[in-house]
Design an enzyme around this catalytic site. Structure first.
Site, PDB file in Angstrom:
ATOM      1  N   SER A 241       1.045  -1.221   0.053  1.00 13.48           N
ATOM      2  CA  SER A 241       0.286   0.014   0.363  1.00 13.48           C
ATOM      3  C   SER A 241       0.590   1.024   0.224  1.00 13.48           C
ATOM      4  O   SER A 241       1.919   0.602   0.472  1.00 13.48           O
ATOM      5  CB  SER A 241      -0.707   0.409   1.134  1.00 13.48           C
ATOM      6  N   LYS A 242      -0.143   2.289  -0.044  1.00 12.61           N
ATOM      7  CA  LYS A 242       1.110   3.956   0.122  1.00 12.61           C
ATOM      8  C   LYS A 242       1.787   4.143   1.244  1.00 12.61           C
ATOM      9  O   LYS A 242       3.273   4.519   0.893  1.00 12.61           O
ATOM     10  CB  LYS A 242       0.277   4.904   0.382  1.00 12.61           C
TER      11      LYS A 242
END
Ligand code: GLU
Length: 459
Positions: A241-242
């Site tokens: 994820s980010k």
């Protein structure tokens, strides 16, 4: 002729994730390895969450990655009439039925399942009821008649044999009460119509597969082969994820990665051919096989990607890089282009990505002002050589042959005679000419810039 036809089926609800890009790549490589076709289907049926921008971004990312589909992309939202027609067929054949259960009824079912610590499952209450019993004012959904006993089983090319008891599968919805087909139905109808032979997708879809097989059976179609590939995790073993860094393909474009490095890296994430790290496009097609795809999630390693990128950048031909630089700097003069080309082989081996490359050629521009761009280390180099600067400038003024070899020999001799460390001289020259403390051979740079430009910068 090969009958292999695969599709990459992204939902355009946001930026294209690198995990999806890898799914696309595996589809592409499998198709090419079998002499088959690689297709693209945009699953834009979720009108509220899909956007034109996301579609454009997916297409651009695919183009950048070099994964261009063999046929025009198919847009799922344009096929709603066809999806509804198939629902009608299933209703007519008695393989699907209208369900008038209200939200309140379903909520009650759900609450009682929770109370009994059971998994909620629709209880088939409309499966065998006559439509004449339909309550007024309720818009029905359409549900498939899923088999009540037995097992649904398939052999996944990556995950192996998968079995699920049919009693665990409910009569799932294929048409919503607002008349829109569900994802489950649309995917199967589209895959049948597109004559897809192999469905290659993320293993987050594994639980959908038994339901889709039930639909194939109801429609009297042989179901395709399936290959569910593990998701990509971050270095901490959690879903990428980010938090871990860039996740969208477009971010990697902006960060200066090369598509060939990205392809190689994404392939190596979960695929191994012996201990080969560098895998050319040609070998990727030759070697691709699901027996070499791992079952467990791969961890994204930015350092490995950087190393691969540096490798591909070093080996990229100068003409392609010149073309890129001319796009980035449309006002590059002929002289600047000549300077860059003369030093490109040296510059590209030092850059890890295109952003650095772009930066590393700036000192060759005609209007470059080293004194305004000095790095901290370059400033320090200037301080260290302060005592010799006047002497050095006078010395280079006297040299006429500005070839690399001559500059090197003469400078070495001068350093010995005046008892100055060669590294202090080089530090001074680099700072004055390039504004940095690292660069290709400074004597090579001086040769390319010529005596006049060198002296102008030294002064
Ligand atoms: N549209 C789905 C997704 O984005 C993929 C469906 C499929 O490959 O069957 O995850």
């Amino acid at each position: 002729m090969s009958k292999v036809r695969v599709r990459f089926a992204p939902s355009p609800t946001g930026m294209l994730h690198i995990g999806s890009a890898r799914t696309a790549l595996f589809n592409y490589l499998f198709a090419k390895s079998k002499g088959g076709k690689y297709l693209l289907r945009i699953e834009d049926t979720d009108l509220a969450r899909s956007s034109k921008e996301a579609v454009a971004e997916i297409l651009a990312s695919m183009k950048w990655l070099g994964l261009v589909a063999d046929e025009a992309p198919l847009y799922q939202a344009q096929r709603v009439a066809r999806h509804k027609e198939v629902v009608k067929q299933l209703l007519t054949a008695g393989k699907a039925y209208y369900c008038y259960a209200t939200k309140a009824e379903l909520d009650e079912l759900r609450a009682s399942a929770i109370a009994k610590k059971q998994r909620f499952k629709y209880d088939n209450r409309w499966r065998d009821r006559d439509i004449s019993e339909a309550p007024e004012g309720v818009e029905p959904v359409v549900r498939i008649k899923a088999p009540l006993t037995g097992i649904t089983e398939f052999n996944d090319l990556v995950q192996g044999n998968i079995k699920i008891k049919n009693e665990e599968i409910e009569d799932f919805i294929i048409l919503r009460s607002d008349g829109t087909p569900t994802y489950m139905l649309a995917v199967v109808v589209d895959d049948i119509d597109m004559q897809i032979s192999h469905i290659i997708r993320g293993d987050d879809h594994l639980t959908n597969t038994p339901k889709q097989i039930i639909l194939y059976n109801a429609l009297n179609y042989a179901y395709p082969e399936f290959a569910h590939i593990p998701l990509i995790y971050g270095s901490d073993g959690k879903k990428m994820s980010k938090r871990h860094g860039a996740t969208a393909v477009s971010e990697y474009i902006d960060l200066g990665y090369l598509p060939e490095a990205m392809r190689n890296y994404l392939l190596r994430l979960g695929f191994a051919h012996g201990d080969a790290e560098i895998i050319s496009d040609e070998n990727a097609v030759k070697w691709f096989d699901f027996s070499k795809v791992g079952k467990s999630p791969a961890r994204f390693d930015f350092k490995k990607l950087d190393n691969l990128n540096a490798h591909y950048l070093t080996n990229k031909d100068n003409d392609a890089l010149m073309k890129y630089l001319c796009q980035e700097y449309p006002d590059l003069s002929k002289l600047e282009q000549e300077r860059i080309l003369a030093l490109l082989a040296e510059i590209k081996v030092r850059a890890k990505n295109l952003v650095e490359l772009r930066q590393d050629v700036l000192f060759l521009r005609e209007n470059f002002k080293p004194q305004n761009n000095l790095t901290e280390k370059a400033k320090k180099a200037l301080e260290e050589s302060a005592a010799h600067q006047t002497k050095l400038i006078a010395f280079y003024q006297e040299i006429n042959d500005f070839s690399h070899d001559n500059l090197y020999e003469q400078t070495k001799f001068f350093a010995e005679q005046h008892d100055i460390k060669l590294k202090h001289i080089a530090g001074f020259l680099r700072a004055k000419i390039t504004a940095s403390h690292i660069s290709p051979s400074i004597f090579m740079i001086m040769e390319v810039l010529t005596k006049a430009e060198t002296l102008r910068r030294l002064a």
